[in-house]
Design an enzyme around this catalytic site. Structure first.
Site, PDB file in Angstrom:
ATOM      1  N   ARG A  84      -5.478  -0.166  -5.561  1.00  0.00           N
ATOM      2  CA  ARG A  84      -6.209  -1.216  -5.616  1.00  0.00           C
ATOM      3  C   ARG A  84      -7.491  -1.306  -4.816  1.00  0.00           C
ATOM      4  O   ARG A  84      -7.649  -2.413  -4.537  1.00  0.00           O
ATOM      5  CB  ARG A  84      -5.303  -2.636  -5.563  1.00  0.00           C
ATOM      6  N   ASP A 239       2.386   4.395   5.588  1.00  0.00           N
ATOM      7  CA  ASP A 239       1.173   4.190   5.006  1.00  0.00           C
ATOM      8  C   ASP A 239       0.295   2.909   5.422  1.00  0.00           C
ATOM      9  O   ASP A 239      -0.860   2.981   5.189  1.00  0.00           O
ATOM     10  CB  ASP A 239       1.178   4.152   3.386  1.00  0.00           C
TER      11      ASP A 239
END
Ligand code: AMP
Ligand code: MG
Length: 459
Positions: A84, A239
């Site tokens: 996103r 991440d």
């Protein structure tokens, strides 16, 4: 808006996708960080919100989405990526190239089941907390602005106002980015990524071992700084672990009010993996994953395992040093004072037993005064501390941090269209080391009914 093409878009093709933001229905300005925009020389005009919504692209924009993988709560996920977010390009900040990235800008190749969007609440939380971290002197991604999209976003709570936040950072290189290419045994990509990371963050590093050593040192210092202000990141997945040692991905993060060494806020952290006191161990674990992902670059794997293991083991001592000096500074005692470590531990025991407010306790002590609510059983500790206290050893402690209940109040009012509380909070948090006489309510811990027990990712 004026941007430079991003350096990352010149790396091997398999490291990113060329794709841009999806235009939104009705972009409207919420907030622009005008000082940061000026420092970045972006030449924004009154139509800035059209650029920060992705509806218009700057002429030399090279929009891409980055590939990464990651361990989420310890579980391996071979493909995450910018689901996103879109990296638009770069701009220089103090002569150093910085990424300009939209977050919440629509679906990408990496979106999996997600809608690629964000709602106003998490966008404002990130804006408030990341800019507060910057003012606190803690390495972080910056927030350039927030726009609302005019499109509802569906979340568990129902339809919510959509928003996009623009993030600025020296890079977005995460441990998970190295893991993505290591898992594919893609030495060309790993090599290019290591070089890029060295150029962006550690120009004096020559080898993967140097890169690892720098990352370990920065990460150890970062976590000590977080703990020094009572910060809990909440989702320290690989991440979300930045190789350059920046705080990145503000999700269910929170600052503690009452001290609890194993405090957890995140609604998805059921086992307390990312509790306040676990953060050093988790950061070290993340660095071990980074070390593993660098192995394909080593000509002699066995020798590299030995060398990298030693470097990762250096996390503990590096963290201890940073942690002791952080808290000794807050207490105004010399870090090499032989009694420092015991004083710090004993203070934490008192704070935990009496649920003392983290920020206000350290603020009072850094002023050389006795904190409010100080327990009678702490008299002996005060005597010992006063014997070691030296005003010249004090490293400033914040009087004000973004407290959860205040953030929630800001979000509720912002959703209802009232921005005053948001702007007041931003203004006060820009100078956290001086007591806000006219906004003293922002220094108050929550009352029993105001306490926020759970925070959400907002994804
Ligand atoms: P985060 O929890 O924000 O660190 O995100 C973890 C992963 O999920 C990343 O790959 C994100 O890009 C992806 N992600 C999070 N929220 C969304 C969303 N609303 N739509 C698509 N992907 C998302
Ligand atoms: Mg993330």
């Amino acid at each position: 808006m004026q941007l430079n093409p991003s350096e990352f878009a010149n790396l091997p093709d398999q490291m990113f996708e060329r794709e841009g933001p999806t235009a939104v229905k009705d972009p409207a300005p919420f907030v622009l960080n005008a000082d940061l925009a000026k420092d970045l020389h972006l030449n924004l005009d009154e139509n800035w919100h059209l650029f920060l919504s992705g509806n218009q692209l700057a002429p030399s924009t090279t929009p891409i989405t980055q590939a990464y993988a990651g361990h989420q709560f310890g579980h391996w996920n071979p493909q995450l990526g910018d689901g996103r977010a879109v990296l638009l390009g770069e701009a220089e900040l103090n002569g150093v190239p910085h990424d300009v990235q939209l977050k919440g800008s629509g679906r990408t190749k990496w979106s999996r089941g997600g809608d690629g969007r964000a709602w106003l609440g998490p966008a404002l939380r990130e804006y408030i907390v990341s800019e507060a971290m910057f003012a606190l002197g803690i390495p972080t991604t910056r927030a350039l602005g927030v726009v609302t999209t005019g499109e509802p976003v569906l979340r568990e709570q129902g339809p919510l106002p959509g928003a996009i936040i623009t993030r600025v950072a020296q890079s977005h290189v995460r441990v998970g980015m190295f893991q993505y290419h290591a898992a594919r045994n893609d030495v060309a990509a790993l090599d290019a990524l290591a070089d890029y990371t060295i150029r962006r963050h550690f120009p004096d590093a020559q080898t993967p071992a140097d890169l690892l050593a720098h990352a370990v040192q920065r990460q150890a210092e970062l976590v000590a700084k977080w703990m020094g202000v009572g910060f809990i990141h909440g989702v320290m997945n690989t991440d979300n672990a930045h190789i350059g040692g920046l705080t990145i991905d503000y999700g269910p993060c929170a600052f503690m009010d009452a001290f609890d060494p194993m405090k957890v806020f995140s609604s998805i952290d059921h086992g307390g993996r990312y509790a306040f006191g676990n953060q050093p161990q988790i950061a070290a674990w993340n660095m071990a994953q980074f070390a593993t992902s660098l192995l394909p670059l080593a000509p002699d794997r066995d020798a590299a395992i030995e060398e990298f293991t030693k470097i990762v083991h250096g996390f503990g001592p590096a963290f201890e040093t940073a942690y002791q000096s952080t808290f000794a500074g807050k207490l105004g005692i010399m870090a090499d004072d032989p009694g420092a470590a015991v004083l710090i531990d004993d203070l934490f025991a008192l704070m935990a037993a009496h649920e003392l407010d983290f920020t206000n306790t350290f603020w009072a002590l850094s002023q050389g005064t006795t904190p409010a609510d100080w327990p009678d059983t702490g008299a002996d500790w005060l005597d010992r501390w006063q014997a070691s206290f030296d005003q010249s050893a004090v490293v400033p402690s914040p009087a004000v941090i973004p407290r959860n209940h205040q953030i929630e109040a800001v979000i509720a009012e912002s959703v209802a269209g009232h921005k005053d509380r948001f702007h007041r909070m931003i203004r006060v948090l820009a100078t956290p080391f001086s007591f806000p006489e006219d906004d003293a309510d922002l220094t108050l811990p929550p009352t029993a009914t105001e306490i926020v027990h759970r925070t959400f990712c907002g994804t």
